[in-house]
Write an enzyme that holds these catalytic residues in place. Structure first.
Site, PDB file in Angstrom:
ATOM      1  N   HIS A  56       0.915  -1.211  -0.354  1.00  0.00           N
ATOM      2  CA  HIS A  56       0.127   0.045   0.035  1.00  0.00           C
ATOM      3  C   HIS A  56       0.970   1.121   0.038  1.00  0.00           C
ATOM      4  O   HIS A  56       0.851   2.040  -0.669  1.00  0.00           O
ATOM      5  CB  HIS A  56      -0.788  -0.062   1.239  1.00  0.00           C
ATOM      6  N   HIS A 246       2.148 -10.482  11.525  1.00  0.00           N
ATOM      7  CA  HIS A 246       0.654 -11.185  11.696  1.00  0.00           C
ATOM      8  C   HIS A 246       0.347 -12.520  11.877  1.00  0.00           C
ATOM      9  O   HIS A 246      -0.790 -13.210  11.495  1.00  0.00           O
ATOM     10  CB  HIS A 246       0.592 -10.910  10.186  1.00  0.00           C
ATOM     11  N   ASP A 268       2.519  -6.226   2.033  1.00  0.00           N
ATOM     12  CA  ASP A 268       1.179  -5.697   2.774  1.00  0.00           C
ATOM     13  C   ASP A 268       1.669  -4.402   3.562  1.00  0.00           C
ATOM     14  O   ASP A 268       0.237  -3.756   4.378  1.00  0.00           O
ATOM     15  CB  ASP A 268       0.294  -6.658   3.830  1.00  0.00           C
ATOM     16  N   ALA A 302      -2.692  -3.442  11.083  1.00  0.00           N
ATOM     17  CA  ALA A 302      -3.650  -2.646   9.980  1.00  0.00           C
ATOM     18  C   ALA A 302      -3.002  -2.403   8.974  1.00  0.00           C
ATOM     19  O   ALA A 302      -1.946  -1.372   8.870  1.00  0.00           O
ATOM     20  CB  ALA A 302      -4.147  -1.103  10.310  1.00  0.00           C
TER      21      ALA A 302
END
Length: 386
Positions: A56, A246, A268, A302
């Site tokens: 991102h 994660h 990510d 997040a």
């Protein structure tokens, strides 16, 4: 820096390591790999550049900023970390903001970025389940909509490469079949689907599962869920975030044993990557980064601050496999998953010269993209680049 050949003590090729090799490059492509007449004394390992298929943002920049500056920041940062190509990944937001991001990726590909090659966009949201929404704002979540997807594909003009969705919606399977006909890669994520629904979606043309274990129904011995499908269905491309936060290292080892070459390392990463502790945004969502872990107000993860070369090292440690085998899960296997392994992902004649030079400690010495040195840690590469 102009050069025509690279001398390396070890070169990772599709047939394994080659010692003391000379790689010849012309017009950004590898044209030959030959044994060196003299032993290479530089203790350099040459590997294919990494490919981040799901990222991102970094350094305060985000794909959703919809600016060339942000995409260029991501591109340059990735080159410093051994990444030669990436998919700019969106998050769930208003249609207008998603469209702006897709258009900007298209325009930045035309304009060109300064570091890692921008391959296209990866649409992560808004077609997700609210049960496993993660950091995706619930007010924007919706069922897959063919009309809006057609509009977005038109706006992107061939640069929208991957769409993630939850397959339990009534119209999802027909949309997956249609997208498969359009040669658009479909990934399944942020979903509460059961095992059979995932299996049906993959049979319909979906490629695999978004960041395995995260944002999905878990594995139970009577209800295998999304995780069970990801770990057991042949040729299911399974993303994994190997940051140690994660997914537990043991669960990563299980995924590797089950998925093998279909396990794809992703980051990510979001805009807090490379930045100090503090508050950041993932799309419109305010999140908090402390000690490299990013969480929402309610404590949910997040995105990450992981970098792909660190993911490779972690993955090798967690699974107890050789470093060079772990590297393939961030280079060749992602290239194969994207259908670009004819040009990227390995070191072989006629492939693009997207390469990473590592020292004996597996630290990055230089990154070469399309035959050009984009990043280097040493001022003198004269005994390496000829």
């Amino acid at each position: 820096m102009e050069f025509k050949q690279i001398c390396a003590q070890k070169v990772l090729t599709p047939v394994g390591w080659i010692d003391n090799a000379i790689i010849s490059i012309n017009n950004g492509k590898i044209i030959d790999i030959q044994p060196s007449e003299k032993p290479c004394t530089n203790q350099i390992k040459l590997l294919p550049a990494l490919i981040d298929t799901h990222i991102h943002g970094v350094m305060g920049a985000d794909t959703m900023d919809a600016t060339h500056e942000s995409l260029n920041t991501i591109s340059c940062f990735l080159a410093q970390r051994g990444v030669g190509a990436f998919l700019a990944t969106t998050v769930t937001e208003s249609y207008e903001k998603i469209e702006a991001a897709l258009i900007q990726v298209k325009n930045s590909i035309k304009k060109g970025v300064s570091g890692a090659t921008l391959l296209g966009s990866y649409l992560e949201g808004p077609f997700f389940s609210d049960i496993h929404k993660g950091a995706h704002p619930e007010e924007f979540l919706c069922a897959p909509d063919r009309a809006i997807i057609e509009k977005w594909l038109s706006l992107a003009e061939g640069t929208l490469k991957c769409i993630a969705l939850a397959p339990e919606y009534p119209n999802a399977l027909s949309i997956i079949k249609w997208l498969n006909e359009q040669k658009i890669r479909v990934m399944l994520g942020h979903t509460n689907a059961d095992y059979q629904t995932i299996k049906d979606a993959i049979l319909a043309g979906a490629s695999g599962v978004v960041h395995c274990y995260n944002g999905m129904s878990g594995l139970h011995h009577r209800q295998p869920g999304v995780v069970g499908a990801a770990l057991s269905i042949d040729n299911c491309q399974t993303e994994i975030i190997a940051d140690g936060h994660h997914v537990h290292p043991a669960a990563i080892k299980i995924a590797h044993k089950c998925c093998g070459k279909n396990l794809l390392l992703i980051t990510d990463a979001m805009q807090a990557t490379g930045m100090p502790n503090g508050d950041y945004y993932l799309g419109k969502l305010l999140v908090h980064m402390q000690d490299d872990v990013v969480r929402t107000d309610n404590g949910g993860l997040a995105g990450s601050t992981l970098t792909l070369e660190r993911a490779v090292t972690n993955f090798a440690d967690y699974t107890n496999i050789p470093f060079e085998q772990a590297w393939l899960h961030g280079s060749y296997y992602p290239a194969k998953a994207l259908g670009i392994d004819d040009t990227l992902g390995s070191i072989a004649p006629n492939k693009l010269a997207n390469l990473v030079l590592l020292n004996d400690d597996n630290q990055i010495v230089a990154t070469i993209i399309n035959g050009n040195v984009i990043y280097q840690t040493s001022d003198d590469l004269s005994n390496i680049l000829i």
